[in-house]
Design a protein around this motif. Structure first.
Motif, PDB file in Angstrom:
ATOM      1  N   LEU A 184       0.830  -1.199   0.000  1.00 13.77           N
ATOM      2  CA  LEU A 184       0.000   0.000   0.000  1.00 13.77           C
ATOM      3  C   LEU A 184       0.868   1.254   0.000  1.00 13.77           C
ATOM      4  CD1 LEU A 184      -2.730   1.408   0.166  1.00 13.77           C
ATOM      5  CD2 LEU A 184      -2.721   1.021   2.629  1.00 13.77           C
ATOM      6  N   TYR A 185       1.882   1.267   0.836  1.00 10.41           N
ATOM      7  CA  TYR A 185       2.799   2.413   0.919  1.00 10.41           C
ATOM      8  C   TYR A 185       3.497   2.642  -0.425  1.00 10.41           C
ATOM      9  CZ  TYR A 185       6.495   5.352   2.980  1.00 10.41           C
ATOM     10  OH  TYR A 185       7.352   6.382   3.301  1.00 10.41           O
ATOM     11  N   SER A 186       3.952   1.550  -1.059  1.00 10.68           N
ATOM     12  CA  SER A 186       4.617   1.651  -2.356  1.00 10.68           C
ATOM     13  C   SER A 186       3.683   2.209  -3.424  1.00 10.68           C
ATOM     14  CB  SER A 186       5.137   0.273  -2.771  1.00 10.68           C
ATOM     15  OG  SER A 186       5.691   0.299  -4.069  1.00 10.68           O
ATOM     16  N   ASP A 187       2.434   1.733  -3.448  1.00  9.66           N
ATOM     17  CA  ASP A 187       1.476   2.221  -4.445  1.00  9.66           C
ATOM     18  C   ASP A 187       1.138   3.692  -4.234  1.00  9.66           C
ATOM     19  OD1 ASP A 187       1.403  -0.178  -5.767  1.00  9.66           O
ATOM     20  OD2 ASP A 187      -0.467  -0.864  -4.864  1.00  9.66           O
ATOM     21  N   LEU A 188       1.057   4.124  -2.994  1.00  7.05           N
ATOM     22  CA  LEU A 188       0.761   5.525  -2.712  1.00  7.05           C
ATOM     23  C   LEU A 188       1.912   6.434  -3.139  1.00  7.05           C
ATOM     24  CD1 LEU A 188      -0.876   5.061   0.809  1.00  7.05           C
ATOM     25  CD2 LEU A 188      -2.062   5.720  -1.301  1.00  7.05           C
TER      26      LEU A 188
ATOM     27  N   PRO B 176     -14.250  -2.850  -4.482  1.00  5.10           N
ATOM     28  CA  PRO B 176     -14.581  -2.500  -5.865  1.00  5.10           C
ATOM     29  C   PRO B 176     -15.160  -1.105  -5.932  1.00  5.10           C
ATOM     30  CG  PRO B 176     -16.303  -3.866  -4.945  1.00  5.10           C
ATOM     31  CD  PRO B 176     -15.250  -3.743  -3.877  1.00  5.10           C
ATOM     32  N   SER B 177     -14.850  -0.404  -6.973  1.00  9.17           N
ATOM     33  CA  SER B 177     -15.318   0.962  -7.112  1.00  9.17           C
ATOM     34  C   SER B 177     -15.348   1.296  -8.596  1.00  9.17           C
ATOM     35  CB  SER B 177     -14.398   1.933  -6.363  1.00  9.17           C
ATOM     36  OG  SER B 177     -14.856   3.255  -6.471  1.00  9.17           O
ATOM     37  N   SER B 178     -16.070   2.346  -8.953  1.00  9.81           N
ATOM     38  CA  SER B 178     -16.092   2.770 -10.337  1.00  9.81           C
ATOM     39  C   SER B 178     -14.812   3.533 -10.662  1.00  9.81           C
ATOM     40  CB  SER B 178     -17.312   3.670 -10.588  1.00  9.81           C
ATOM     41  OG  SER B 178     -17.143   4.920  -9.947  1.00  9.81           O
ATOM     42  N   GLU B 179     -14.634   3.872 -11.917  1.00  9.00           N
ATOM     43  CA  GLU B 179     -13.449   4.620 -12.322  1.00  9.00           C
ATOM     44  C   GLU B 179     -13.412   6.011 -11.684  1.00  9.00           C
ATOM     45  OE1 GLU B 179     -13.758   4.495 -16.542  1.00  9.00           O
ATOM     46  OE2 GLU B 179     -12.630   2.613 -16.713  1.00  9.00           O
ATOM     47  N   ARG B 180     -14.559   6.501 -11.244  1.00  7.10           N
ATOM     48  CA  ARG B 180     -14.609   7.811 -10.604  1.00  7.10           C
ATOM     49  C   ARG B 180     -14.371   7.724  -9.092  1.00  7.10           C
ATOM     50  NH1 ARG B 180     -16.829  11.742 -13.928  1.00  7.10           N
ATOM     51  NH2 ARG B 180     -17.723  10.971 -15.871  1.00  7.10           N
ATOM     52  N   CYS B 181     -14.110   6.517  -8.612  1.00  7.18           N
ATOM     53  CA  CYS B 181     -13.836   6.302  -7.184  1.00  7.18           C
ATOM     54  C   CYS B 181     -14.956   6.868  -6.307  1.00  7.18           C
ATOM     55  CB  CYS B 181     -12.494   6.926  -6.805  1.00  7.18           C
ATOM     56  SG  CYS B 181     -11.071   6.058  -7.462  1.00  7.18           S
ATOM     57  N   ASP B 182     -16.173   6.539  -6.660  1.00  5.35           N
ATOM     58  CA  ASP B 182     -17.313   7.035  -5.884  1.00  5.35           C
ATOM     59  C   ASP B 182     -18.022   5.906  -5.128  1.00  5.35           C
ATOM     60  OD1 ASP B 182     -18.329   5.731  -8.049  1.00  5.35           O
ATOM     61  OD2 ASP B 182     -19.487   7.404  -8.836  1.00  5.35           O
ATOM     62  N   GLY B 183     -17.316   4.799  -4.931  1.00  4.61           N
ATOM     63  CA  GLY B 183     -17.917   3.672  -4.222  1.00  4.61           C
ATOM     64  C   GLY B 183     -17.842   3.858  -2.714  1.00  4.61           C
ATOM     65  N   HIS B 184     -18.384   2.888  -1.983  1.00  6.92           N
ATOM     66  CA  HIS B 184     -18.417   2.951  -0.522  1.00  6.92           C
ATOM     67  C   HIS B 184     -17.776   1.713   0.090  1.00  6.92           C
ATOM     68  CE1 HIS B 184     -21.011   6.515  -0.524  1.00  6.92           C
ATOM     69  NE2 HIS B 184     -21.661   5.947  -1.525  1.00  6.92           N
TER      70      HIS B 184
ATOM     71  N   GLN C 264      -7.117   0.539  -6.099  1.00  7.27           N
ATOM     72  CA  GLN C 264      -6.702   0.751  -7.477  1.00  7.27           C
ATOM     73  C   GLN C 264      -6.132   2.158  -7.637  1.00  7.27           C
ATOM     74  OE1 GLN C 264     -10.073   0.344 -10.061  1.00  7.27           O
ATOM     75  NE2 GLN C 264     -11.356   1.745  -8.895  1.00  7.27           N
ATOM     76  N   VAL C 265      -5.215   2.290  -8.589  1.00  5.80           N
ATOM     77  CA  VAL C 265      -4.614   3.575  -8.929  1.00  5.80           C
ATOM     78  C   VAL C 265      -5.120   3.968 -10.309  1.00  5.80           C
ATOM     79  CG1 VAL C 265      -2.471   4.863  -9.250  1.00  5.80           C
ATOM     80  CG2 VAL C 265      -2.574   2.992  -7.569  1.00  5.80           C
ATOM     81  N   ILE C 266      -5.721   5.145 -10.418  1.00  9.48           N
ATOM     82  CA  ILE C 266      -6.387   5.565 -11.652  1.00  9.48           C
ATOM     83  C   ILE C 266      -5.826   6.895 -12.120  1.00  9.48           C
ATOM     84  CG2 ILE C 266      -8.604   6.226 -12.670  1.00  9.48           C
ATOM     85  CD1 ILE C 266      -9.945   4.400 -10.624  1.00  9.48           C
ATOM     86  N   MET C 267      -5.590   6.994 -13.420  1.00 14.19           N
ATOM     87  CA  MET C 267      -5.205   8.267 -14.028  1.00 14.19           C
ATOM     88  C   MET C 267      -6.446   8.934 -14.605  1.00 14.19           C
ATOM     89  SD  MET C 267      -2.424   9.100 -17.058  1.00 14.19           S
ATOM     90  CE  MET C 267      -1.005   8.844 -15.999  1.00 14.19           C
TER      91      MET C 267
ATOM     92  N   GLN D 213      -3.804  -2.243  -9.724  1.00 15.02           N
ATOM     93  CA  GLN D 213      -4.837  -2.771  -8.832  1.00 15.02           C
ATOM     94  C   GLN D 213      -4.195  -3.732  -7.840  1.00 15.02           C
ATOM     95  OE1 GLN D 213      -8.027  -4.519 -11.146  1.00 15.02           O
ATOM     96  NE2 GLN D 213      -9.220  -2.637 -11.051  1.00 15.02           N
ATOM     97  N   ALA D 214      -4.693  -3.708  -6.621  1.00 11.19           N
ATOM     98  CA  ALA D 214      -4.223  -4.628  -5.582  1.00 11.19           C
ATOM     99  C   ALA D 214      -5.413  -5.427  -5.073  1.00 11.19           C
ATOM    100  CB  ALA D 214      -3.565  -3.857  -4.438  1.00 11.19           C
ATOM    101  N   PRO D 215      -5.237  -6.726  -4.834  1.00 12.93           N
ATOM    102  CA  PRO D 215      -6.356  -7.562  -4.368  1.00 12.93           C
ATOM    103  C   PRO D 215      -6.684  -7.293  -2.903  1.00 12.93           C
ATOM    104  CG  PRO D 215      -4.347  -8.836  -4.391  1.00 12.93           C
ATOM    105  CD  PRO D 215      -3.986  -7.493  -4.980  1.00 12.93           C
TER     106      PRO D 215
END
Length: 199
Positions: free
Chosen positions: A64-68, A88-96, A104-107, A123-125
């Protein structure tokens, strides 16, 4: 007496022997052996499980630290907004969902008129069952990193908070990742921390 002498002679006992030494183990001796094996087995299992649990917690925190850190570096290098959020979340990261379910890391290309949209970079499991990732309110749903490397909320305010990697099963050493207002992360080890239930 004749039977005893016969048995003794068959086993090579001296003729003058009155009693023949019995071969084998008694029930009490067998129970003692089983008890010792059970104690040693339980001790070995506890030691092995404790080592594995600590190892997997550290591995989760390191990933997690590495991905951040990587997400912040990518935002600066690409000049694009990078968002990290739970799965799981949408590409807009609006999940709960929670961070324990993975991330996940999104551009964000939404402002690029030539190539609008979003692209998942990493993405990380989900984390192991005995490990949890607890976030405080400012970073519970997403971490949005601007091209200048600073984390900002969607409404523009500076974003700062903590992500804590901890054990679900008992209090043990945990790792707290602290995000400051400049967008930089700090690794802190915390003793005897227990994940809240449901995280």
């Amino acid at each position: 007496m004749r039977l005893q002498r016969h048995v003794c002679r068959a086993r090579g006992c001296p003729r003058s022997a009155v009693h023949c030494r019995r071969i084998g183990v008694s029930l009490i001796e067998a129970l003692w052996v089983l008890a010792i094996v059970a104690v040693l087995g339980g001790w070995a299992y506890a030691l092995g499980y404790g080592w594995w649990a600590e190892f997997s917690l550290t591995q989760t925190a390191q990933r997690l630290y590495s991905d951040l850190l990587w997400a912040r570096s990518m935002a600066i290098q690409s000049g694009q907004k990078i968002t990290v959020c739970p799965l799981p979340s949408s590409e807009r990261c609006d999940g709960h969902s929670t961070w324990s379910e993975g991330w996940q890391v999104i551009m964000d290309h939404s402002r690029d008129h030539n190539n609008p949209g979003y692209r998942i970079l990493r993405q990380a499991p989900a984390v192991p069952a005995h490990v949890g990732v607890v976030a405080n309110s400012p970073v519970s749903r997403y971490i949005a990193i601007s091209p200048d490397g600073v984390a900002r909320m969607h409404h523009g305010a500076f974003q700062a908070g903590t992500l804590t990697v901890c054990r679900r099963d008992r209090a043990a050493m945990g790792v707290r990742l602290v995000l400051n207002a400049a967008g930089r992360w700090r690794w802190e080890e915390i003793p005897q921390f227990h994940c809240p239930s449901g995280r």
